[in-house]
Design a protein around this motif. Structure first.
Motif, mmCIF file in Angstrom:
data_model
loop_
_atom_site.group_PDB
_atom_site.id
_atom_site.type_symbol
_atom_site.label_atom_id
_atom_site.label_comp_id
_atom_site.label_asym_id
_atom_site.label_seq_id
_atom_site.Cartn_x
_atom_site.Cartn_y
_atom_site.Cartn_z
ATOM 1 N N ASP A 29 0.820 -1.209 0.000
ATOM 2 C CA ASP A 29 0.000 0.000 0.000
ATOM 3 C C ASP A 29 0.862 1.271 0.000
ATOM 4 O O ASP A 29 0.692 2.170 0.824
ATOM 5 N N VAL A 30 1.790 1.301 -0.947
ATOM 6 C CA VAL A 30 2.748 2.402 -1.029
ATOM 7 C C VAL A 30 2.125 3.630 -1.694
ATOM 8 O O VAL A 30 1.390 3.516 -2.666
ATOM 9 N N GLU A 31 2.418 4.800 -1.128
ATOM 10 C CA GLU A 31 1.880 6.037 -1.696
ATOM 11 C C GLU A 31 2.904 6.809 -2.522
ATOM 12 O O GLU A 31 2.548 7.553 -3.427
ATOM 13 N N THR A 32 4.173 6.647 -2.158
ATOM 14 C CA THR A 32 5.217 7.444 -2.813
ATOM 15 C C THR A 32 6.414 6.578 -3.160
ATOM 16 O O THR A 32 6.845 5.760 -2.356
ATOM 17 N N GLY B 21 0.689 3.398 -11.838
ATOM 18 C CA GLY B 21 -0.764 3.528 -11.818
ATOM 19 C C GLY B 21 -1.313 4.102 -10.525
ATOM 20 O O GLY B 21 -0.582 4.381 -9.574
ATOM 21 N N GLY B 22 -2.621 4.296 -10.526
ATOM 22 C CA GLY B 22 -3.322 4.797 -9.339
ATOM 23 C C GLY B 22 -2.846 6.183 -8.940
ATOM 24 O O GLY B 22 -2.515 7.006 -9.784
ATOM 25 N N ASP B 23 -2.781 6.394 -7.644
ATOM 26 C CA ASP B 23 -2.400 7.717 -7.149
ATOM 27 C C ASP B 23 -0.964 7.747 -6.656
ATOM 28 O O ASP B 23 -0.592 8.617 -5.893
ATOM 29 N N VAL B 24 -0.176 6.776 -7.096
ATOM 30 C CA VAL B 24 1.207 6.712 -6.614
ATOM 31 C C VAL B 24 1.976 7.944 -7.074
ATOM 32 O O VAL B 24 1.945 8.317 -8.242
ATOM 33 N N ARG B 25 2.645 8.575 -6.134
ATOM 34 C CA ARG B 25 3.435 9.757 -6.447
ATOM 35 C C ARG B 25 4.887 9.338 -6.650
ATOM 36 O O ARG B 25 5.441 8.608 -5.837
#
Ligand code: GDP
Length: 326
Positions: free
Chosen positions: A59-62, A82-86
């Motif tokens: 569940d990595v965001e960055t 993909g998704g909201d990954v920064r």
């Protein structure tokens, strides 16, 4: 060759510490050896898939890259993950931290400028030209009017987290933010110091450095760093307990060499001797070296010697200053 002495593991460790300072929780790191970076995605397609799986599993965001990414690579990686990954790089992370930590209007302006400089070459290739122009503006905007006797102003420089704020607090009883984080100090803090019956002096704490400090940040903070050239003495604070203290010393020396301060007397402080593996050995080595004092800003050990060394050095430089006055 700086890259060689400062290896991948150390660089990633420092990157993790930077991420922590920036308020992120680090869940993992990885690297890949390639003959040259992939122009589209920096890393190879297999590595992209591997990271993509990890992103979902953890569940990595960055995702932060330790080298500078081109705008195209950044976009392609974000698309691939993909998704909201920064996706960002070391420079953007450092700029973020500076942004969070800029306490004064002046520092905020310097950071804003550095952020613009980061964006600009991504729009045009006229990078050095623009950097020059912007650098000139900073100086004009950021000039600080500190009313002090220049003959006794000193500036300390050091690697970030070396203990500069702690030393300042210890000497003055002041309460400067000291944290076990990178870049706790962005704005120069000046304090009056008087110990026992020694002559009073002014001490300025300045921004710390790290490996691979983006050149644009050095440029943006030139106004702050230029105070160094008006100092009577330069105190370079080193965390001597750090396994990479030698490389850290080199990183600071590199920045200093860009600032034309070779005529200013220098004093090197080996701090955190209490935390060193073999304090005795370090103390003995310091004794053999002129211009090195060994201290612990935490326990107070060696502070008397430090003040003596400062007085001695400043006295020399005052003679020099007075010799210039007709
Ligand atoms: P700066 O970034 O150079 O201003 O560093 P700080 O003064 O914020 O110190 C960074 C961390 O090192 C803090 O957690 C301090 O408590 C710690 N520290 C500073 N000096 C010493 C020392 O002499 N000994 C030990 N053991 N820790 C220290």
């Amino acid at each position: 060759d700086r890259e060689e002495s400062f290896g991948i593991d150390e660089s990633l460790k420092e990157l993790a510490q930077l991420a922590d300072t920036g308020g992120l929780m680090v869940v993992g790191s990885t690297y890949q050896k390639l003959p040259f970076p992939n122009p589209r995605t920096y890393i190879g397609s297999g590595k992209v898939s591997e990271i993509k799986s990890a992103i979902h599993a953890l569940d990595v965001e960055t995702v932060i890259f330790d080298d500078e990414l081109s705008p195209g690579q950044l976009r392609n990686l974000e698309k691939a993950f993909g998704g909201d990954v920064r996706v960002c790089d070391r420079t953007a992370l450092i700029l973020d931290i500076f942004n969070q930590r800029a306490a004064t209007h002046e520092a905020a302006l310097q950071v804003a400028l550095a952020q613009m400089e980061y964006q600009l070459p991504r729009l045009t290739r006229m990078w050095t030209h623009l950097e020059r122009q912007a650098g000139g503006q900073v100086k004009g905007m950021g000039e600080k009017q500190i009313e002090v006797d220049k003959r006794i102003l000193r500036t300390q420089v050091g690697y970030t987290n070396a203990g500069k704020s702690t030393l300042l607090n210890r000497l003055t009883g002041a309460n400067v933010l000291a944290e076990d984080r990178l870049f706790a100090t962005l704005d120069p803090t000046t304090r009056r110091v008087q110990i026992k019956n020694r002559k009073e002096f002014l001490l300025t704490d300045t921004v710390g450095f790290i490996q691979k400090l983006p050149t644009m940040l050095v440029a943006a903070f030139r106004a702050t760093l230029e105070e160094i050239s008006e100092s009577s003495l330069l105190v370079h604070v080193v965390d001597i307990s750090h396994p990479l203290s030698e490389q850290q010393i080199e990183a600071v020396e590199n920045v200093l060499s860009e600032l034309d301060v070779s005529s200013i007397p220098k004093l090197m402080v080996w701090n955190k001797v209490d935390k060193a593996q073999d304090p005795q050995k370090i103390k003995l080595e310091a004794e053999t070296r002129e211009d090195v004092v060994c201290i612990s800003a935490l326990t107070g050990e060696g502070l008397e010697e430090f003040c003596d060394a400062v007085q001695h050095k400043v006295k020399d430089s005052m003679v020099w200053v007075e010799a210039l006055v007709p």
